[in-house]
Motif scaffolding. Structure first.
Motif, short mmCIF file in Angstrom:
data_model
loop_
_atom_site.label_atom_id
_atom_site.label_comp_id
_atom_site.label_asym_id
_atom_site.label_seq_id
_atom_site.Cartn_x
_atom_site.Cartn_y
_atom_site.Cartn_z
N GLN A 260 0.96 -0.98 -0.12
CA GLN A 260 -0.14 -0.03 -0.07
C GLN A 260 1.01 1.38 -0.09
O GLN A 260 1.88 1.10 0.51
CB GLN A 260 -0.97 -0.10 1.38
CG GLN A 260 -0.13 0.14 2.50
CD GLN A 260 -0.72 -0.96 3.44
OE1 GLN A 260 -1.50 -1.81 3.14
NE2 GLN A 260 0.57 -1.37 4.23
N GLU A 268 -3.77 3.48 -1.40
CA GLU A 268 -4.14 2.57 -2.38
C GLU A 268 -3.40 1.10 -2.40
O GLU A 268 -2.15 1.37 -1.74
CB GLU A 268 -4.27 3.12 -3.76
CG GLU A 268 -5.04 4.59 -3.78
CD GLU A 268 -6.56 4.47 -3.54
OE1 GLU A 268 -7.01 3.27 -3.55
OE2 GLU A 268 -7.47 5.12 -3.27
N THR A 288 -6.43 -0.27 -6.79
CA THR A 288 -7.69 0.27 -6.18
C THR A 288 -7.84 1.77 -6.65
O THR A 288 -6.70 2.20 -6.79
CB THR A 288 -7.68 0.07 -4.63
OG1 THR A 288 -6.29 0.87 -4.13
CG2 THR A 288 -7.77 -1.27 -4.12
N SER A 294 -7.19 2.17 1.35
CA SER A 294 -7.12 0.70 1.05
C SER A 294 -5.75 0.18 1.51
O SER A 294 -4.81 0.56 1.04
CB SER A 294 -7.28 0.51 -0.51
OG SER A 294 -8.50 1.14 -0.97
N TRP A 310 -7.63 -6.79 0.77
CA TRP A 310 -7.26 -5.54 1.61
C TRP A 310 -8.41 -5.24 2.30
O TRP A 310 -9.43 -5.61 2.20
CB TRP A 310 -6.43 -4.55 0.86
CG TRP A 310 -7.31 -4.10 -0.14
CD1 TRP A 310 -8.32 -2.95 -0.18
CD2 TRP A 310 -7.35 -4.65 -1.67
NE1 TRP A 310 -9.01 -3.00 -1.21
CE2 TRP A 310 -8.43 -3.50 -2.25
CE3 TRP A 310 -7.12 -5.66 -2.21
CZ2 TRP A 310 -8.86 -4.02 -3.48
CZ3 TRP A 310 -7.56 -5.92 -3.58
CH2 TRP A 310 -8.28 -5.05 -4.19
N GLN A 311 -8.37 -4.26 3.42
CA GLN A 311 -9.31 -3.67 3.98
C GLN A 311 -9.63 -2.47 3.26
O GLN A 311 -8.71 -1.69 2.87
CB GLN A 311 -9.21 -3.73 5.42
CG GLN A 311 -7.98 -2.78 6.09
CD GLN A 311 -7.83 -2.79 7.56
OE1 GLN A 311 -7.37 -3.63 8.19
NE2 GLN A 311 -8.09 -1.39 8.13
N ASP A 312 -10.83 -2.18 2.98
CA ASP A 312 -11.07 -0.96 2.02
C ASP A 312 -12.21 -0.06 2.98
O ASP A 312 -13.38 -0.47 3.22
CB ASP A 312 -11.53 -1.64 0.89
CG ASP A 312 -11.56 -0.52 -0.33
OD1 ASP A 312 -12.20 0.54 0.08
OD2 ASP A 312 -10.94 -0.79 -1.35
N ARG A 314 -14.07 2.28 1.19
CA ARG A 314 -14.92 3.10 0.25
C ARG A 314 -16.32 3.12 0.78
O ARG A 314 -17.16 4.11 0.18
CB ARG A 314 -14.85 2.53 -1.10
CG ARG A 314 -15.38 0.93 -1.34
CD ARG A 314 -15.05 0.36 -2.52
NE ARG A 314 -13.74 0.04 -2.78
CZ ARG A 314 -13.10 -0.47 -3.78
NH1 ARG A 314 -13.84 -0.99 -4.95
NH2 ARG A 314 -11.74 -0.80 -3.73
N TYR A 321 -11.86 -6.17 0.58
CA TYR A 321 -12.15 -6.23 -1.20
C TYR A 321 -11.08 -7.13 -1.48
O TYR A 321 -9.97 -7.41 -0.60
CB TYR A 321 -12.01 -4.91 -1.61
CG TYR A 321 -13.51 -4.43 -1.71
CD1 TYR A 321 -13.92 -3.60 -0.47
CD2 TYR A 321 -14.13 -4.24 -2.84
CE1 TYR A 321 -14.84 -2.94 -0.69
CE2 TYR A 321 -15.27 -3.62 -2.93
CZ TYR A 321 -15.93 -3.02 -1.87
OH TYR A 321 -17.04 -2.34 -1.85
N ASN A 335 -12.64 -5.33 -8.63
CA ASN A 335 -12.37 -5.36 -7.40
C ASN A 335 -13.71 -6.13 -6.85
O ASN A 335 -14.74 -5.86 -7.20
CB ASN A 335 -12.38 -4.32 -6.39
CG ASN A 335 -11.00 -3.34 -6.68
OD1 ASN A 335 -11.01 -2.12 -6.09
ND2 ASN A 335 -10.15 -3.66 -7.32
N ARG A 337 -15.96 -7.42 -3.60
CA ARG A 337 -16.18 -7.05 -2.36
C ARG A 337 -16.43 -8.44 -1.51
O ARG A 337 -17.39 -9.37 -1.81
CB ARG A 337 -17.60 -6.36 -2.04
CG ARG A 337 -17.64 -5.86 -0.79
CD ARG A 337 -18.88 -5.01 -0.63
NE ARG A 337 -19.22 -4.14 0.65
CZ ARG A 337 -20.11 -3.51 1.08
NH1 ARG A 337 -20.86 -2.98 0.09
NH2 ARG A 337 -20.35 -3.06 2.15
N SER B 35 -12.40 -0.10 -9.60
CA SER B 35 -13.29 -0.06 -8.80
C SER B 35 -14.70 0.77 -9.46
O SER B 35 -14.30 1.42 -10.48
CB SER B 35 -12.74 0.98 -7.71
OG SER B 35 -13.66 1.55 -6.92
#
Lengths: 539, 185
Positions: A260, A268, A288, A294, A310-312, A314, A321, A335, A337, B35
């Motif tokens: 990241q 991201e 992302t 993210s 990863w943890q996201d 959004r 995601y 991506n 979910r 996305s």
């Protein structure tokens, strides 16, 4: 001869039939017969798709055509000339071991192997969802990331299931190899932290983050003898903003790296490939593009493609995601979910089984708890609902591995009366095989940060523990069987002032285990490397 | 696969706005519009605290035939901008008014190869202490910081990155993504 009519727009007009309207006492109108439909084409070149030799579209006269014409609705009439797909090429050879396709430019069939032999040992990995050697698996290599693993190869102490019997280094134990660990990060990079470690068959490649200011990522190679080699502290990221975290995987002929970074104004997730020389083989690929962070990425290899998760943020709170990525580093689809729950889903970890992918993650509903969910290997569609691995305890930072025939989920409990490292096992249907079981026994102290290596019939845990009062945490190890019962005592691996934490382990040469970790013994946060030796026990 | 021990500091209530800074020197990035979301977020309201990660991989063999490429990155990037108006490690030194705390923040670059901004400022102190859930920096008491940890977004006590960290027993000082600061986790 099979046909598909490609003309649709003109055909619709033919469906408009004349109607007679009775308006009470008025004379009926005489409706002329419908006009003949116009030709749809004059030449083949007038037809869209005429240059596709796999599904050739031809301009034909239906009256003089001896093939099968498309069925028309009642009242419809074909134009005098229409565009029809004539004799599409069928390349299906009914062989599941080939990918069948037709080349549009030539109309010729192309057949490629459906499975890979990335490690070059002459044995192919099975198709996704198949056990090695199973019918229609098209491959019997139990580990296509290792040229030393294939059916019929003699088992030796090398960290690999050489004979593909499901057990790594049958019966071996692991003991400290060197009197002192090796420091990788220089003073300039403090504070530094361990990110990833992989072994390419010849050397270890470590990935770590460091720098007091902007944090960037660096690569250092370590020989089998535990010496630094080139590249040494080679920059991996060259950006203006912090980059860290993630994982590095060796898949037989290349490394996959996921991390990241906030180069674009927000954290991201990025992915790239490295060749064996640890050079970037493709540009950094951003996975992302979403509001919020993210972060905390994890990476798995299915045998045919990568999966990153990863943890996201959004959607407001954190969800997990994922992104499928081809062996060449190209994202597959969008991506995906994987979780959708109130409260944050965080710290994901992925493992690949035979037909499923396991996701372990933390959830902050009613305190911190560990959850597990299984997904279809091919498309990441859910196989199970959410499985509550822990409930009502402060369980954090889960990890999951595939070990022989089951998933092993690990975590540590942060507060409460038993602040230990735990594990639990599940089959591929999500059924619990072994309930949450304490692996370490820190007494009134604490164990943290477990990492686990699968041995098929056993698992090797490496973790931190502060039971000895040695001014912080030390690294420990313990072997357990498939039911998570201990095999031997807990073994202390480090002995130095301050913390030794965040171990990351991988198998190396001769069955040795390489360990990358953070150690503060030099009065600053640095990344260190150590090894455990594989010792074969008499059978 | 290692533990995930990253911390993120909450700056959602920070009202400081910095103009776009720095110039682009071109990063070697390919982007996939994977996305469904539109655009990217701002600072997300938090700061990371960095720790583990990684993986295990029992790989052996392979020839490695992929050619390498050049990553231009931001090799001539400007240094971060620093604007520390108070000492967050010394909350009672008179830098801030009574009832206020000294809070750290970070402003991420708004464009590739821009500059990060690190700093601190005085603001009314919150009440959150070590381990308390938080939604932004001001939820936490003076000397604490709101971070995303991978195990809940929580207040953590600031700690020095070198020498004795002063963290409560059993907790570890992890770097925060604000230059020079750590948090107890």
């Amino acid at each position: 001869m099979s046909l598909t009519w490609s003309g649709r727009a003109s055909f619709v007009a033919l469906l408009l039939l004349a109607t007679v309207v009775d308006c009470g006492g008025r004379t009926e109108l005489e409706v002329p017969p419908p006009l003949p439909p116009k030709p749809e084409c004059e030449l083949d070149a007038d037809c869209p798709g005429a240059d596709d030799l796999c599904a050739p579209v031809r301009c034909i006269d239906p009256e003089n055509f001896d093939g099968e014409l498309p069925e028309l609705p009642p009242g419809a009439v074909l134009p005098p000339r229409v565009c029809l797909v004539v004799d599409p090429v069928d390349c299906d050879d009914n062989d599941p071991c080939t990918n069948d396709s037709c080349v549009a430019e030539t109309g010729l069939c192309s057949y490629s192997d459906a499975t890979l032999d990335l490690d070059g040992d002459g044995f192919r990995a099975p198709r996704d969802g198949f056990l090695p050697g199973a019918p229609d698996s098209c491959g019997d290599d139990c580990n296509d990331a290792s040229a030393l693993a294939f059916p019929g190869n003699p088992e030796i102490c090398d960290g690999v299931d050489n004979d593909c019997n499901g057990i790594v280094d049958d019966g071996s134990i692991f003991e400290p190899l060197n009197p002192n660990p090796l420091r990788l990060s220089s003073d300039m990079l403090a504070p530094a932290g361990a990110n990833g470690l992989a072994f390419d068959g010849d050397t270890y490649l470590s990935l770590f983050a460091g720098g007091n200011g902007e944090t960037n990522m660096f690569l250092s190679r370590i020989t089998q003898q535990g010496q630094l080699s080139s590249p040494n502290e080679e920059p991996f990221t060259f950006q203006n903003a912090d980059a860290f975290g993630g994982e590095i995987l060796w898949i037989g002929d290349r490394y996959g790296v996921l991390w990241q970074e906030r180069r674009d104004g927000d954290y991201e997730v990025y992915f790239t490939l490295l060749n064996k020389a640890a050079e970037k083989a493709i540009p950094d690929t951003r996975l992302t593009n979403a509001p919020g962070f993210s972060i905390n990425g994890t990476l798995a290899w299915t045998g045919n493609e990568f999966i990153g998760a990863w943890q996201d943020e959004r959607n407001g709170s954190f969800d997990v995601y994922a992104q499928r990525i081809s062996v060449d580093g190209v994202p597959i689809g969008a991506n995906v979910r994987l979780t959708d729950a109130p409260f944050d889903d965080e710290a994901p970890s992925l493992a690949v089984g035979v037909t499923t992918v396991a996701l372990a993650y933390g959830n902050s509903n009613a305190g911190q708890n560990v959850r597990l969910r299984l997904f279809n290997l091919s498309d990441l569609s859910p196989i199970t609902g959410v499985i509550e691995v822990t409930l009502g305890v402060d369980a954090v930072y889960p990890d999951v591995i595939w070990n022989g025939d089951r998933y092993l989920v690990t975590w540590f409990v942060r507060t409460g009366s038993e602040k230990a490292v735990f594990g639990a096992t599940f089959d591929e249907a999500g059924n619990a095989l072994t309930p949450p079981t304490a692996i370490s026994n820190p007494g009134p102290f604490r164990s943290r940060y477990p990492t686990v290596l699968p041995l098929g019939d056993r698992s090797l845990f490496i973790y931190s523990d502060d039971r000895d009062g040695n001014d912080g945490y030390e690294l420990y190890s313990r072997m357990v069987d498939q039911q998570l019962a201990p095999i031997g005592p807990e073994q202390r691996l480090t002995n130095a002032p301050r913390d030794s934490i965040d171990p990351i382990a991988t198998f190396g040469a001769d069955g040795n285990v390489g360990i990358l970790f953070r150690d503060d013994r030099d009065n600053a946060m640095h990344v260190w490397f150590d090894q455990l030796a594989c010792v074969t026990m008499p059978q | 696969m290692g533990s995930k021990a990253y911390l993120i500091f909450g700056t959602a209530s920070v009202l400081l706005v910095f103009a776009s800074l720095g110039g682009g020197c071109g990063s070697n990035v390919s982007f996939t519009a994977a996305s469904s979301s539109t655009g990217q977020g701002g600072d997300g309201g938090f700061i990371f605290l960095q720790g583990g990660g990684g993986t295990t991989d029992p790989g052996v063999g392979g020839s490695g035939g992929l050619p390498g490429i050049d990553d231009p990155g931001c090799k001539d990037k400007p240094p971060p901008i620093e604007d520390f108006q108070c000492d967050a490690y010394n909350q009672n030194n008179g830098d801030c008014m009574p009832g206020e705390g000294c809070y750290i923040y970070v402003q991420y670059p708004s464009q590739p190869c821009g500059q990060e901004v690190y700093g601190s400022f005085c603001a009314p102190a919150g009440t959150g202490q070590q381990g308390d859930p938080c939604g932004g920096g001001f939820d936490c008491g003076a000397g604490n910081v709101c971070v995303v940890t991978g195990s809940g977004t929580q207040c953590v006590q600031l700690c020095p990155l070198f020498g004795d960290d002063g963290c409560p027993a059993g907790l570890v000082c992890e770097p925060i993504d604000v230059e020079g600061f750590g948090g107890c986790l």
